[in-house]
Design an enzyme around this catalytic site. Structure first.
Site, PDB file in Angstrom:
ATOM      1  N   ARG A  25       1.423   4.072   3.531  1.00 13.96           N
ATOM      2  CA  ARG A  25       1.225   5.436   3.032  1.00 13.96           C
ATOM      3  C   ARG A  25       2.491   6.273   3.164  1.00 13.96           C
ATOM      4  O   ARG A  25       2.675   7.254   2.436  1.00 13.96           O
ATOM      5  CB  ARG A  25       0.066   6.100   3.783  1.00 13.96           C
ATOM      6  CG  ARG A  25      -1.299   5.501   3.460  1.00 13.96           C
ATOM      7  CD  ARG A  25      -2.436   6.401   3.925  1.00 13.96           C
ATOM      8  NE  ARG A  25      -2.541   6.477   5.373  1.00 13.96           N
ATOM      9  CZ  ARG A  25      -3.243   5.627   6.118  1.00 13.96           C
ATOM     10  NH1 ARG A  25      -3.877   4.595   5.559  1.00 13.96           N
ATOM     11  NH2 ARG A  25      -3.310   5.783   7.426  1.00 13.96           N
ATOM     12  N   LYS A  31       5.992  12.490   7.635  1.00 17.51           N
ATOM     13  CA  LYS A  31       5.327  13.057   6.462  1.00 17.51           C
ATOM     14  C   LYS A  31       6.235  14.026   5.717  1.00 17.51           C
ATOM     15  O   LYS A  31       5.934  14.429   4.592  1.00 17.51           O
ATOM     16  CB  LYS A  31       4.033  13.756   6.881  1.00 17.51           C
ATOM     17  CG  LYS A  31       3.007  12.797   7.466  1.00 17.51           C
ATOM     18  CD  LYS A  31       1.738  13.527   7.876  1.00 17.51           C
ATOM     19  CE  LYS A  31       0.725  12.561   8.475  1.00 17.51           C
ATOM     20  NZ  LYS A  31      -0.521  13.265   8.912  1.00 17.51           N
ATOM     21  N   ASP A  38      -1.617  -7.326  25.861  1.00 15.63           N
ATOM     22  CA  ASP A  38      -0.499  -6.463  25.473  1.00 15.63           C
ATOM     23  C   ASP A  38       0.839  -7.133  25.747  1.00 15.63           C
ATOM     24  O   ASP A  38       1.730  -7.157  24.897  1.00 15.63           O
ATOM     25  CB  ASP A  38      -0.566  -5.145  26.257  1.00 15.63           C
ATOM     26  CG  ASP A  38      -1.669  -4.219  25.779  1.00 15.63           C
ATOM     27  OD1 ASP A  38      -2.323  -4.537  24.765  1.00 15.63           O
ATOM     28  OD2 ASP A  38      -1.884  -3.178  26.422  1.00 15.63           O
TER      29      ASP A  38
END
Length: 390
Positions: free
Chosen positions: A124, A95, A190
């Site tokens: 994002r 971020k 998985d």
């Protein structure tokens, strides 16, 4: 070659350098030498996949979130160590614009990017497949998620049992007459997804050699488990098994097939499915009244599978596991002792083939396929947090 010539060559090896290639050739490189992987994945499927890439020679840089990195470092440090060996660690707050730019500079020089966030997270951050492939068209971008990048379930959280449930695997698991199994002992979805990610990435790297272009690989764990169901689906179609009851019967009820308890408390697995193996099992064990000609065909045996397995269980309960295994080996019957994880390293078959890294009671297994340039013990341990900054 005559005997005299052979002796002469043996006496003067320096005159025949082709006989000693190791003296003239460098150590061969592993298959993925020169490949760089930027790995954003956490937990198990992504790290297991990129661990395999590292074992095959790729440089893997693990991008970890501050302050503690991959959650598995704290949740399961033993798991973290097992699936992150030989990687580098870089702590980065994605971020933060400056730290994101630092990671993007690494991606510019990379061949493969791996991420395992929910769909939309990387977009994002401006690190989604579309953005990066537009700038770096040779990149192989691998997204691992539960249900894929699109569809009504794409945003759902999940774990292994959920993906197996969705793919039809769980419904046909367990014990006849009981409900689905809660666990297979291994996180099947998985690890299945990790292997599809590995094979698809290797194929994409090969394809890039011809096209010059990378691509986005959308690896959904549920999709991968679904693909593994194909052999079962084929069997159900052939048998006309359209109800769950019929499908569970077809999957779970097999004569002379299972893990049977022995006198010493250990178990031996038997899988005498084919008719010729059934004949050999009957030679090894007194399976009367089922050992006659009337039961030579699988269809006849399947109709009395419960009784056959009960008879085998009765016989094996009177002998120790090693005695049973030796007997079945002599008669060439498909069988193996049920080995506890703490004793697997002592199994002669694995020990002789050198399948483990390190020692101790519970060593980790090496990449299972021997390949040129893949040197045992090369990777070392898992990285300390942010160790790539040196």
């Amino acid at each position: 070659m005559t005997g005299t010539a052979a002796r002469s060559q043996a006496q003067h090896p320096a005159q025949h350098p082709a006989q000693h290639p190791a003296q003239h050739q460098a150590q061969p490189q592993p298959p993925l030498a020169g490949i760089t992987v930027i790995d954003f994945s956490e937990l198990l499927p992504g790290p297991f996949f990129t661990q395999s890439l590292a074992e095959l020679g790729a440089r893997v840089v693990k991008i970890e979130r501050p302050p503690n990195g991959d959650n598995v470092r704290r949740m399961g440090p033993g798991v973290f160590e097992a699936v992150n060996r030989g990687k580098q660690s870089l702590l980065a707050d994605l971020k933060d614009e400056a730290q994101r730019a630092e990671v993007r500079a690494l991606i510019a020089k990379a061949d493969v990017v791996v991420e395992s966030y929910r769909p939309g997270v990387m977009a994002r951050l401006g690190l989604d497949a579309a953005s990066l492939l537009a700038e770096f068209p040779r990149l192989i971008y691998v997204s691992l998620s539960g249900y894929g990048q699109e569809g009504p379930w794409a945003g759902l959280p999940g774990h292994d049992i959920n993906y197996l449930a969705a793919a039809g695997v769980l419904a046909v698991s367990g014990v006849p007459g009981q409900g689905p199994a809660q666990s297979f002992g291994l996180p099947v979805a998985d690890l299945c997804g990790a292997m599809y990610a590995l094979s698809s990435t290797l194929a994409a790297l090969y394809q890039r050699e011809h096209t010059g272009r990378g691509q986005h690989l959308d690896v959904a764990l549920a999709d991968c488990a679904l693909h593994w169901m194909n052999p079962r689906v084929g069997a159900y179609r052939e048998a006309g098994a359209v109800t769950l009851e019929a499908q569970r019967e077809a999957t779970l009820v097999k004569p002379a097939y299972g893990a049977f308890a022995c006198r010493d408390g250990r178990h031996v697995s038997i899988a005498a499915l084919e008719d010729h193996f059934w004949v050999r099992l009957c030679e090894a064990l007194d399976l009367a009244p089922y050992g006659g000609e009337a039961f030579r065909a699988m269809k006849a045996r399947k109709a009395v599978a419960g009784a056959i397995n009960a008879r085998i269980a009765e016989l094996l309960a009177a002998s120790d596991a090693d005695e049973v295994f030796a007997l079945l080996q002599r008669h060439d019957v498909p069988a193996a002792p049920v080995v506890e994880p703490s004793r697997v390293a002592a199994v002669p078959q694995f020990a002789q083939r050198g399948k483990f890294e390190g020692g101790g009671v519970l060593p980790v297994a090496r990449y299972p396929v021997p390949m040129t340039g893949v040197v045992p013990g090369r990777l070392g341990g898992a990285p300390a947090l942010d160790s790539a900054r040196g």
